[in-house]
Write a protein that holds these residues in place. Structure first.
Motif, PDB file in Angstrom:
ATOM      1  N   ARG A 156      36.318  43.867  26.115  1.00 33.16           N
ATOM      2  CA  ARG A 156      35.365  44.274  26.895  1.00 33.16           C
ATOM      3  C   ARG A 156      35.386  43.311  28.266  1.00 33.16           C
ATOM      4  N   ARG A 157      35.920  43.803  29.131  1.00 32.15           N
ATOM      5  CA  ARG A 157      35.605  43.022  29.856  1.00 32.15           C
ATOM      6  C   ARG A 157      33.844  43.402  31.167  1.00 32.15           C
ATOM      7  N   VAL A 158      33.184  44.275  30.485  1.00 34.40           N
ATOM      8  CA  VAL A 158      32.169  45.194  31.301  1.00 34.40           C
ATOM      9  C   VAL A 158      30.974  44.811  30.157  1.00 34.40           C
ATOM     10  N   THR A 164      30.350  40.743  33.915  1.00 35.01           N
ATOM     11  CA  THR A 164      31.861  40.616  33.942  1.00 35.01           C
ATOM     12  C   THR A 164      32.109  39.574  33.410  1.00 35.01           C
ATOM     13  N   THR A 165      32.971  39.678  31.957  1.00 39.54           N
ATOM     14  CA  THR A 165      32.876  38.641  31.049  1.00 39.54           C
ATOM     15  C   THR A 165      33.926  37.511  31.786  1.00 39.54           C
ATOM     16  N   ALA A 166      33.924  36.401  30.444  1.00 44.26           N
ATOM     17  CA  ALA A 166      35.087  35.203  30.916  1.00 44.26           C
ATOM     18  C   ALA A 166      36.729  35.792  30.720  1.00 44.26           C
ATOM     19  N   GLU A 167      36.544  36.490  29.898  1.00 41.30           N
ATOM     20  CA  GLU A 167      37.521  37.046  29.510  1.00 41.30           C
ATOM     21  C   GLU A 167      37.972  37.445  30.615  1.00 41.30           C
ATOM     22  N   ALA A 168      37.465  38.587  31.773  1.00 41.43           N
ATOM     23  CA  ALA A 168      37.775  39.506  32.383  1.00 41.43           C
ATOM     24  C   ALA A 168      38.278  38.551  33.516  1.00 41.43           C
ATOM     25  N   GLU A 218      41.664  37.087  32.900  1.00 41.36           N
ATOM     26  CA  GLU A 218      42.725  38.294  33.125  1.00 41.36           C
ATOM     27  C   GLU A 218      42.885  38.055  34.543  1.00 41.36           C
ATOM     28  N   LEU A 219      42.062  37.940  35.124  1.00 43.01           N
ATOM     29  CA  LEU A 219      42.935  37.964  37.303  1.00 43.01           C
ATOM     30  C   LEU A 219      43.738  35.869  36.743  1.00 43.01           C
ATOM     31  N   PHE A 220      43.112  35.537  36.384  1.00 41.26           N
ATOM     32  CA  PHE A 220      43.716  34.433  36.648  1.00 41.26           C
ATOM     33  C   PHE A 220      45.334  34.060  36.185  1.00 41.26           C
ATOM     34  N   ASP A 221      44.770  34.467  34.351  1.00 36.95           N
ATOM     35  CA  ASP A 221      47.017  34.475  33.723  1.00 36.95           C
ATOM     36  C   ASP A 221      47.742  35.705  34.270  1.00 36.95           C
ATOM     37  N   GLY A 222      47.374  36.823  35.077  1.00 32.98           N
ATOM     38  CA  GLY A 222      47.928  37.592  35.922  1.00 32.98           C
ATOM     39  C   GLY A 222      48.317  37.161  36.931  1.00 32.98           C
ATOM     40  N   LEU A 232      40.059  46.280  34.919  1.00 34.04           N
ATOM     41  CA  LEU A 232      38.672  45.431  35.410  1.00 34.04           C
ATOM     42  C   LEU A 232      38.509  46.454  36.429  1.00 34.04           C
ATOM     43  N   LYS A 233      39.146  47.074  36.895  1.00 34.50           N
ATOM     44  CA  LYS A 233      38.438  48.104  38.489  1.00 34.50           C
ATOM     45  C   LYS A 233      37.569  49.090  37.850  1.00 34.50           C
TER      46      LYS A 233
END
Length: 152
Positions: A5-7, A48-52, A55-59, A99-100
């Protein structure tokens, strides 16, 4: 691999979630749950989570690009310039579609809960290590010292 979960709504958060959503969001979740039981209403919201964020950084290979900028500090590049470059890189990258979609769904649920089509919101950052039991550095700025107060 399962869906992360991102949110997450405040109603599902508490003080044990600092590593997942940061101190402010975890505290808002704790307040929402604990105060509702005694009749105090805390404005609804979601985090929003740290994981989200990851994902932005990794993507977009941002981790490497940000580290490259940070490394420039050792070469004497000004912190303000490095910070501006990093902010520009992050702002230039689109959010992952998943995420959006999750943010849009959380906002729609928030709007329904309030009975408004487009409710106003407050957006707060909440670093996962900003307020720890052994240290707090929220708002810390280290680019240059503050000048001493004027005499008089």
């Amino acid at each position: 691999m399962g869906h992360t979960r991102r949110v997450i709504p405040f109603t599902e958060l508490g003080r044990g979630d600092v590593g997942r959503v940061g101190g402010k969001n975890a505290s808002l979740g704790e307040l929402t749950v604990q105060l509702a039981a005694v009749g105090v209403r805390v404005p609804p919201g979601f985090a929003t989570t740290a994981e989200a964020y990851g994902e932005l950084f990794d993507g977009h290979a941002l981790r490497t690009r940000v580290q490259d900028q940070i490394d420039l500090l050792h070469d004497g590049v000004a912190l303000e310039d490095v910070g501006a470059a990093i902010r520009s890189m992050i702002m230039a990258e689109p959010l992952p579609q998943e995420l959006k979609d999750e943010i849009a769904a959380a906002y729609a649920a928030f709007a329904r809960e309030l009975g408004r089509s487009e409710p106003d919101v407050a957006v707060r950052s909440s670093a996962t290590a900003e307020d720890l039991p052994q240290a707090s550095f929220a708002g810390q700025r280290t680019s240059r010292p503050c000048p001493p107060p004027a005499p008089g």
